[in-house]
Motif scaffolding. Sequence first.
Motif, PDB file in Angstrom:
ATOM      1  N   VAL A   1      -5.153   4.409  -5.311  1.00 48.84           N
ATOM      2  CA  VAL A   1      -4.461   3.420  -4.476  1.00 48.84           C
ATOM      3  C   VAL A   1      -5.428   2.413  -3.876  1.00 48.84           C
ATOM      4  CG1 VAL A   1      -3.010   3.113  -2.426  1.00 48.84           C
ATOM      5  CG2 VAL A   1      -2.643   5.070  -3.948  1.00 48.84           C
TER       6      VAL A   1
ATOM      7  N   VAL B   1       3.683   5.733  -6.033  1.00 44.75           N
ATOM      8  CA  VAL B   1       3.259   5.860  -7.428  1.00 44.75           C
ATOM      9  C   VAL B   1       2.229   6.976  -7.564  1.00 44.75           C
ATOM     10  CG1 VAL B   1       2.151   4.700  -9.375  1.00 44.75           C
ATOM     11  CG2 VAL B   1       3.734   3.431  -7.889  1.00 44.75           C
TER      12      VAL B   1
ATOM     13  N   PHE C   1      -3.988   8.101 -10.259  1.00 41.73           N
ATOM     14  CA  PHE C   1      -3.803   6.718  -9.803  1.00 41.73           C
ATOM     15  C   PHE C   1      -4.566   6.510  -8.498  1.00 41.73           C
ATOM     16  CE2 PHE C   1      -1.452   3.304  -7.666  1.00 41.73           C
ATOM     17  CZ  PHE C   1      -1.429   2.343  -8.668  1.00 41.73           C
TER      18      PHE C   1
ATOM     19  N   SER D   1       0.833  -1.208   0.000  1.00 45.64           N
ATOM     20  CA  SER D   1       0.000   0.000   0.000  1.00 45.64           C
ATOM     21  C   SER D   1       0.866   1.256   0.000  1.00 45.64           C
ATOM     22  CB  SER D   1      -0.919   0.003   1.232  1.00 45.64           C
ATOM     23  OG  SER D   1      -1.824  -1.081   1.178  1.00 45.64           O
TER      24      SER D   1
ATOM     25  N   GLN E   1       5.995   4.406 -15.701  1.00 46.83           N
ATOM     26  CA  GLN E   1       6.377   5.258 -14.575  1.00 46.83           C
ATOM     27  C   GLN E   1       7.624   6.073 -14.906  1.00 46.83           C
ATOM     28  OE1 GLN E   1       4.154   5.355 -12.140  1.00 46.83           O
ATOM     29  NE2 GLN E   1       3.106   3.772 -13.372  1.00 46.83           N
TER      30      GLN E   1
ATOM     31  N   VAL F   1      -5.609  -3.043  -8.766  1.00 49.07           N
ATOM     32  CA  VAL F   1      -4.670  -2.001  -9.191  1.00 49.07           C
ATOM     33  C   VAL F   1      -3.843  -2.525 -10.360  1.00 49.07           C
ATOM     34  CG1 VAL F   1      -2.729  -0.559  -8.517  1.00 49.07           C
ATOM     35  CG2 VAL F   1      -4.552  -1.045  -6.869  1.00 49.07           C
TER      36      VAL F   1
ATOM     37  N   LEU G   1       2.391   1.791  -3.413  1.00 48.61           N
ATOM     38  CA  LEU G   1       1.418   2.358  -4.356  1.00 48.61           C
ATOM     39  C   LEU G   1       1.199   3.846  -4.089  1.00 48.61           C
ATOM     40  CD1 LEU G   1      -1.203  -0.546  -4.499  1.00 48.61           C
ATOM     41  CD2 LEU G   1       0.606   0.008  -6.152  1.00 48.61           C
ATOM     42  N   GLU G   2       1.347   4.249  -2.836  1.00 52.66           N
ATOM     43  CA  GLU G   2       1.229   5.669  -2.524  1.00 52.66           C
ATOM     44  C   GLU G   2       2.367   6.460  -3.169  1.00 52.66           C
ATOM     45  OE1 GLU G   2       1.087   5.924   1.700  1.00 52.66           O
ATOM     46  OE2 GLU G   2      -0.955   5.139   1.861  1.00 52.66           O
TER      47      GLU G   2
ATOM     48  N   LEU H   1      -0.720  -1.695 -12.351  1.00 48.18           N
ATOM     49  CA  LEU H   1       0.470  -0.858 -12.314  1.00 48.18           C
ATOM     50  C   LEU H   1       1.361  -1.185 -13.516  1.00 48.18           C
ATOM     51  CD1 LEU H   1       2.282   1.195 -10.915  1.00 48.18           C
ATOM     52  CD2 LEU H   1       3.249  -0.687  -9.560  1.00 48.18           C
TER      53      LEU H   1
END
Length: 369
Positions: A286, A277, A284, A271, A298, A291, A274-275, A293
């Motif tokens: 989270v 990102v 995006f 988690s 990126q 999800v 993902l934050e 990705l």
Amino acid sequence: MGDIGLEEYQLRVNQVLSQVDKIEQRVIEIDQFYVNNSKKLANTPRGGSASKEKDKDKERLVANGKKQDVTSKETIATKRMQELIRQFGTILNQISKHKFAWPFMDPVDVKGLGLNDYYEIIEKPMDFGTIKKKMDAKDGSGYKHVREIYSDVRLVFKNAMKYNDETNKFHVMAKTLLEKFEDKWRQFLPKVIEEERRYDDEEVEVQLNVQLAQEAAYAKMARDISNELFEADMHLEELRETLVQRCRKMSTEEKRQLGTALTRLSTDDLSRALEIVAQSNPGFIVNAEEVDLDIDAQSESTLWRLKFFVKDALQAQGKPLASTAADNNNNNEKCENNNNNVNNNSKRKREICDALAKTTKKKAKKLGS
């Protein structure tokens, strides 16, 4: 931040670490203050005379700008006690005028009377003349409390009764005067007790003022530390951003390994990854149920942030991060080593924040009790 070299970058990281070290010491000082304060309040007894702890409190209060209040209270209390001593002097004069008082007005003439064993029996000789002289002393050597005079007056009579047997006239005279004196003392005692209670209450007030002044000072220190931690955190973020911008472009193999490493993270660590990102990708989500990705989509900054985070997270779980030949690139190693310094500093910062929160909790609990 501008274009800085790795050596200068390392220097700036070390400067932040030094700042955090100093902050940490101040957090320890705050925490120790509340620990010691709780112990002192639990163990300091109340009484008629000032203890060493109370004296220290007065010194601290003076240091906190309350000198005038402390001096004023002590001056007033001294004047009240001197008035009690003056009133007690009236009792002493009455006893001194009794027809049995003459043997006790001056020190015993041990040598003239041939009392060779006197000092073997009497440990502390005392007489009315010595008492009055001490009562009138102006050099600070006089009596500080009326109970001290009471004790010496009783000693005059007790010495005579101890040295002379019950059939001796001096024993009888001393016993008679002691009974009269004790009777007058019982009538005078309520005034003494009232003054002692008043003095105790003022001592408690002094201690409370000291405590409040100190707590205000340490509360300000805690607020300052919080601001300094925020500034250090911002500085670290700037340094991290500078670092990732200077790192080389991540290879396809490294991206593949990063994607694999992400699947090995715990739920909480995933988690947080993902934050990272989401910080560079406002759209995006989270917390979505699924999800998707895309590693290739990126930015280089996000990829290196993820790699640094994943490496630390897996190491904390005791899991090694798979490496490739590309990872041995010297510039990349320097980037990662410097980032470790930043991460270690962030960890220490979080520990200090926890300690600060603990201290604030103690203070809130104490003030609320």
